[in-house]
Design an enzyme around this catalytic site. Structure first.
Site, mmCIF file in Angstrom:
data_model
loop_
_atom_site.group_PDB
_atom_site.id
_atom_site.type_symbol
_atom_site.label_atom_id
_atom_site.label_comp_id
_atom_site.label_asym_id
_atom_site.label_seq_id
_atom_site.Cartn_x
_atom_site.Cartn_y
_atom_site.Cartn_z
ATOM 1 N N GLY A 291 0.829 -1.202 0.000
ATOM 2 C CA GLY A 291 0.000 0.000 0.000
ATOM 3 C C GLY A 291 0.857 1.243 0.000
ATOM 4 O O GLY A 291 2.070 1.190 0.237
ATOM 5 N N GLU A 292 0.217 2.386 -0.270
ATOM 6 C CA GLU A 292 0.930 3.655 -0.312
ATOM 7 C C GLU A 292 0.051 4.726 0.300
ATOM 8 O O GLU A 292 -1.156 4.757 0.071
ATOM 9 C CB GLU A 292 1.284 4.016 -1.757
ATOM 10 C CG GLU A 292 2.236 5.183 -1.876
ATOM 11 C CD GLU A 292 2.907 5.254 -3.238
ATOM 12 O OE1 GLU A 292 3.698 6.184 -3.443
ATOM 13 O OE2 GLU A 292 2.629 4.382 -4.084
ATOM 14 N N ASP B 8 -8.427 6.708 14.702
ATOM 15 C CA ASP B 8 -8.642 6.411 13.277
ATOM 16 C C ASP B 8 -9.007 4.947 13.071
ATOM 17 O O ASP B 8 -8.499 4.288 12.169
ATOM 18 C CB ASP B 8 -7.400 6.776 12.470
ATOM 19 C CG ASP B 8 -7.677 6.824 10.962
ATOM 20 O OD1 ASP B 8 -8.845 7.052 10.584
ATOM 21 O OD2 ASP B 8 -6.740 6.629 10.173
#
Length: 311
Positions: free
Chosen positions: A30-31, A145
């Protein structure tokens, strides 16, 4: 000790080639805003790991505050339901965080399943989330989050809370925090209404949203803006009133408006017909409007819904 080492309470590697070369990057997982996450292998042990490469050009000091926060928090907390930070390397102008590797997150698990989680599987996932979160809150950490993409799931449905980039240590009295946290669909109503002195109850709202999403196979409150998110919540739970039994004090929040549409809401049993009475009761306590009345992670673990749990 480097500046980062002083901040995290741990001596960090400082560019030693043999330390960095120990990990062979395989592919990208992922990025994000601050860097890239790779699947890698530890040449010394053969263990598969997740290697998070963080660019160090985002602040005057060089190291992004979210990265510092994640490292310092993960150095403080160790629990089976929290992702394990294995190593930290500072080399070639980049910060590398080495985590245990888990091949699925809850978002992908939901997509792969193609429907709701039920029975013991659902109960086990929620219980483990509460275990990890209760541990965080005992150590004065608010995650801020929580969402399915930040919860890792092993093939045997063991759960690990990850991505502590937005997490903050809380004290009493509560500090003023930015309200631009938590992905919209899992954001607590007090944050949406501009509250900045928030508590660990924001995490419990997020857990409630995740609980409902797992139980119905789709997102519970799917807003496309902050006001849209509020209205999604109001249509299910009813528009909150500044009164006992609803949300005393809500009208004093910065973004509250008297002209909000007045919805009466609907029973959670109608929204989640597959859940039994105890499950609906627990969920309703997670989704209380007033954060002071929202159930804590510690109390939720003692809820009757878990009384027959054998895990």
């Amino acid at each position: 000790m480097t500046m980062l080492g002083a901040l995290t309470g741990r001596q960090l590697s400082s560019g030693l080639k043999d330390q960095f070369d120990r990990y062979n990057r395989m592919d990208i997982l992922g990025e994000g805003t601050y860097g890239v996450v790779y699947r890698a292998v530890d040449r010394a042990t053969g263990q598969i790991v997740a290697l998070k490469k963080v660019r160090l050009d985002r602040t005057d000091e060089g190291i992004p505050q979210t990265a510092l926060r994640e490292v310092s928090i993960l150095q403080e907390i160790h629990h089976p339901n929290i992702v394990n930070l294995l190593d930290v390397i500072c080399a070639d102008g980049k910060l590398y965080l080495i985590f245990e590797y888990v091949d699925h997150d809850l978002k992908k698990a939901l997509e792969k399943r193609g429907g709701a989680f039920t029975g013991t599987t659902l109960k086990k996932i929620i219980y483990q989330l509460l275990e990890g979160l209760s541990f965080c809150h005992r150590h004065r950490i608010v995650h801020r989050d929580l969402k399915p993409a930040n919860i890792l799931v092993t093939t045997d449905n063991s759960v690990k809370i990850a991505d502590f980039g937005l997490a903050r240590a809380f004290q009493i009295p509560m500090h003023t925090y930015t309200h631009e946290v938590v992905t919209l669909w899992y954001r607590a109503p007090e944050i949406l209404l501009g509250e900045k002195h928030y508590t660990p109850a924001v995490d419990m709202w997020s857990i409630g949203c995740i609980f409902a999403e797992l139980a119905r196979g789709k997102v519970l409150f799917r807003g496309d803006s902050e006001i849209g998110q509020l209205f999604e919540i109001f249509q299910v739970l009813g528009t909150p009133m500044d009164a006992e039994g609803s949300w005393l004090g809500v009208s004093s929040l910065p973004d509250y408006r008297d002209v909000f549409p007045k919805w009466s809401g609907k029973p959670l049993t109608q929204v989640l017909p597959t859940l039994d009475g105890d499950a609906v009761d627990l969920l309703s306590q997670m989704l209380r409007y007033n954060p002071a009345e929202r159930i804590s992670a510690k109390a939720a673990l003692q809820h009757p819904w878990f009384s027959d749990a054998m895990f």
